[in-house]
Design a protein around this motif. Structure first.
Motif, PDB file in Angstrom:
ATOM      1  N   UNK A 161       4.072 -48.284  -0.236  1.00 17.32           N
ATOM      2  CA  UNK A 161       2.823 -48.213  -0.993  1.00 17.32           C
ATOM      3  C   UNK A 161       2.247 -46.802  -0.963  1.00 17.32           C
ATOM      4  N   UNK A 162       2.328 -46.131   0.188  1.00 16.95           N
ATOM      5  CA  UNK A 162       1.837 -44.754   0.280  1.00 16.95           C
ATOM      6  C   UNK A 162       2.633 -43.820  -0.625  1.00 16.95           C
ATOM      7  N   UNK A 163       3.953 -44.019  -0.674  1.00 12.66           N
ATOM      8  CA  UNK A 163       4.783 -43.213  -1.572  1.00 12.66           C
ATOM      9  C   UNK A 163       4.443 -43.501  -3.034  1.00 12.66           C
ATOM     10  N   UNK A 164       4.293 -44.768  -3.366  1.00 14.26           N
ATOM     11  CA  UNK A 164       3.978 -45.158  -4.735  1.00 14.26           C
ATOM     12  C   UNK A 164       2.617 -44.622  -5.163  1.00 14.26           C
ATOM     13  N   UNK A 165       1.637 -44.657  -4.256  1.00  9.18           N
ATOM     14  CA  UNK A 165       0.304 -44.147  -4.574  1.00  9.18           C
ATOM     15  C   UNK A 165       0.357 -42.652  -4.856  1.00  9.18           C
ATOM     16  N   UNK A 166       1.102 -41.922  -4.046  1.00 11.85           N
ATOM     17  CA  UNK A 166       1.246 -40.486  -4.295  1.00 11.85           C
ATOM     18  C   UNK A 166       1.881 -40.233  -5.659  1.00 11.85           C
ATOM     19  N   UNK A 167       2.919 -40.994  -5.990  1.00 14.17           N
ATOM     20  CA  UNK A 167       3.665 -40.759  -7.223  1.00 14.17           C
ATOM     21  C   UNK A 167       2.870 -41.142  -8.465  1.00 14.17           C
ATOM     22  N   UNK A 168       2.056 -42.198  -8.372  1.00 16.82           N
ATOM     23  CA  UNK A 168       1.299 -42.649  -9.538  1.00 16.82           C
ATOM     24  C   UNK A 168      -0.045 -41.949  -9.680  1.00 16.82           C
ATOM     25  N   UNK A 169      -0.590 -41.455  -8.579  1.00 17.56           N
ATOM     26  CA  UNK A 169      -1.782 -40.630  -8.644  1.00 17.56           C
ATOM     27  C   UNK A 169      -3.084 -41.353  -8.922  1.00 17.56           C
ATOM     28  N   UNK A 236      11.664 -36.858  -0.787  1.00 18.60           N
ATOM     29  CA  UNK A 236      10.402 -36.131  -0.692  1.00 18.60           C
ATOM     30  C   UNK A 236       9.367 -37.006  -0.002  1.00 18.60           C
ATOM     31  N   UNK A 237       8.954 -36.607   1.199  1.00 12.55           N
ATOM     32  CA  UNK A 237       7.909 -37.329   1.937  1.00 12.55           C
ATOM     33  C   UNK A 237       6.653 -36.476   2.088  1.00 12.55           C
ATOM     34  N   UNK A 238       6.456 -35.569   1.164  1.00 14.26           N
ATOM     35  CA  UNK A 238       5.262 -34.732   1.220  1.00 14.26           C
ATOM     36  C   UNK A 238       4.031 -35.525   0.808  1.00 14.26           C
ATOM     37  N   UNK A 262       9.596 -38.881  12.301  1.00 15.45           N
ATOM     38  CA  UNK A 262      10.094 -37.503  12.418  1.00 15.45           C
ATOM     39  C   UNK A 262      10.294 -36.873  11.042  1.00 15.45           C
ATOM     40  N   UNK A 263      10.786 -37.660  10.091  1.00 16.23           N
ATOM     41  CA  UNK A 263      10.989 -37.119   8.751  1.00 16.23           C
ATOM     42  C   UNK A 263       9.656 -36.817   8.072  1.00 16.23           C
ATOM     43  N   UNK A 264       8.646 -37.675   8.303  1.00 16.18           N
ATOM     44  CA  UNK A 264       7.315 -37.370   7.787  1.00 16.18           C
ATOM     45  C   UNK A 264       6.820 -36.031   8.335  1.00 16.18           C
ATOM     46  N   UNK A 266       8.622 -33.498   9.257  1.00 15.49           N
ATOM     47  CA  UNK A 266       9.384 -32.421   8.635  1.00 15.49           C
ATOM     48  C   UNK A 266       8.787 -32.003   7.300  1.00 15.49           C
ATOM     49  N   UNK A 267       8.100 -32.918   6.646  1.00 17.03           N
ATOM     50  CA  UNK A 267       7.463 -32.617   5.372  1.00 17.03           C
ATOM     51  C   UNK A 267       6.004 -32.214   5.537  1.00 17.03           C
ATOM     52  N   UNK A 268       5.596 -31.904   6.775  1.00 14.73           N
ATOM     53  CA  UNK A 268       4.276 -31.355   7.018  1.00 14.73           C
ATOM     54  C   UNK A 268       3.159 -32.351   7.208  1.00 14.73           C
ATOM     55  N   UNK A 269       3.503 -33.617   7.390  1.00  8.76           N
ATOM     56  CA  UNK A 269       2.480 -34.637   7.609  1.00  8.76           C
ATOM     57  C   UNK A 269       2.123 -34.750   9.088  1.00  8.76           C
ATOM     58  N   UNK A 270       0.910 -35.218   9.365  1.00  7.76           N
ATOM     59  CA  UNK A 270       0.451 -35.429  10.738  1.00  7.76           C
ATOM     60  C   UNK A 270       0.872 -36.822  11.189  1.00  7.76           C
ATOM     61  N   UNK A 271       1.665 -36.895  12.259  1.00 11.90           N
ATOM     62  CA  UNK A 271       2.267 -38.163  12.666  1.00 11.90           C
ATOM     63  C   UNK A 271       2.199 -38.326  14.181  1.00 11.90           C
ATOM     64  N   UNK A 272       1.863 -39.541  14.631  1.00 14.52           N
ATOM     65  CA  UNK A 272       2.004 -39.937  16.028  1.00 14.52           C
ATOM     66  C   UNK A 272       3.055 -41.037  16.101  1.00 14.52           C
ATOM     67  N   UNK A 273       3.982 -40.916  17.041  1.00 16.46           N
ATOM     68  CA  UNK A 273       5.030 -41.916  17.237  1.00 16.46           C
ATOM     69  C   UNK A 273       4.922 -42.423  18.665  1.00 16.46           C
TER      70      UNK A 273
END
Length: 307
Positions: A161-169, A236-238, A262-264, A266-273
């Motif tokens: 859903x987060x990817x779709x929201x970014x793509x649809x704007x 693309x996970x930007x 980890x991949x998020x 790499x694309x400059x996102x703030x992530x806690x694992x």
């Protein structure tokens, strides 16, 4: 406490049935018989995805609060392998989330596979999110204080859903919490992630069941290469939300969930694992009496307060 030998034997004995959708739904339905449900402060509403209704249930953190109160929101997507579970069976989980995070929880009753295969359930979630972010539900909501959250298949749907929201704007989530999410498209012996083999036979959720769930969810083999089906394969996970990923030690999905985090990054996102030691897939449904659930709430509340 580590899983002892007797517990391992019991878990192994319970880990070898195939997926029977009808029986799985019947078993899940038992959880809807919750005697405490009458004490939950809820409101039912709905949105539409084209020609069908998508029910939503709103949970308030306090029984004496007013609906107009500007609570921050957890937009919740339940697990169940895309084929089982519902708003009804997740009543206690969502009521606990509201109570222990002081957030309004909005739970999405998306359409289930195999009757409604990919991407119908995801589109249901998208329409629900669009309505919440757009303040179309007559609820006083600040879009900047909405957090997507889902467990297992729900974690997959939240990430997609987060990817779709970014793509649809049309809206852009600011935060997401993914609890032992399914992010990849391969849970066979060829998977690059050791947890599929290490935890894929004896810990309730097996690699075989994961393959069956994915087969029931997809509408064609082409779905396997769709990043909305398996977010980990996205090129693309930007521009993704600030993210908390919680995994369980004895879970075949552990490594792919952490790899997604980890991949998020790499694309400059703030992530806690964060990995919950000695936990199994599905532990979050055990309730606040579980040590693993209490640990998770500490992580979730710290994450929510960090904004």
């Amino acid at each position: 406490m580590a899983i002892n030998k007797a517990m391992r034997l019991a878990l192994k004995a319970l880990s070898y049935s195939d997926i029977d959708v009808r029986k799985s739904r019947m078993l899940a339905g038992i959880k809807a018989l919750d005697p405490l449900k009458i004490f939950y402060h809820t409101l039912d509403t709905k949105v539409y995805n084209r020609d069908h209704e998508v029910p939503l249930r709103v949970y308030l953190p306090e029984t004496d609060c007013e609906i107009e109160d500007p609570f921050p929101v957890l937009l919740f997507i339940h697990g169940g392998g895309w084929v089982t579970e519902s708003v009804e069976t997740y009543n206690k989980v969502c009521a606990d989330l509201a109570r222990h995070t002081s957030h309004m929880v909005i739970s999405i009753d998306y359409s289930l596979a195999p009757e409604y295969p990919f991407p119908i359930g995801l589109e249901d979630c998208y329409e629900a999110a669009k309505a919440v972010y757009g303040n179309h539900l007559l609820l006083k909501v600040n879009p900047k204080r909405i957090t997507l959250i889902g467990d297992s298949a729900g974690g997959n749907l939240a990430a997609a859903l987060s990817l779709m929201a970014r793509d649809r704007g049309e809206f852009l989530p600011q935060r997401q919490i993914l609890i032992y999410p399914c992010t990849n498209n391969d849970h066979s012996e060829t998977s690059p992630y050791p947890s599929v083999r290490e935890n894929g036979t004896d810990y309730l959720l097996t690699a075989k069941k994961l393959q069956q769930y994915l087969a029931l969810y997809r509408s064609s083999d082409e779905d396997l290469s769709n990043p909305y089906f398996a977010p980990l394969i996205a090129k693309d996970l930007s521009r993704q939300p600030r993210t908390l990923i919680i995994t369980a030690q004895y879970d075949p999905l552990r490594d792919e969930g952490e790899a997604y985090g980890e991949k998020l990054r790499q694309f400059g996102n703030e992530v806690e694992i964060r990995r919950i030691r000695n936990a199994l897939h599905g532990y979050f449904a055990l309730g606040i009496q579980s040590r693993h659930v209490r640990q998770s709430y500490q992580l979730i509340n710290h994450f929510l307060k960090g904004v």
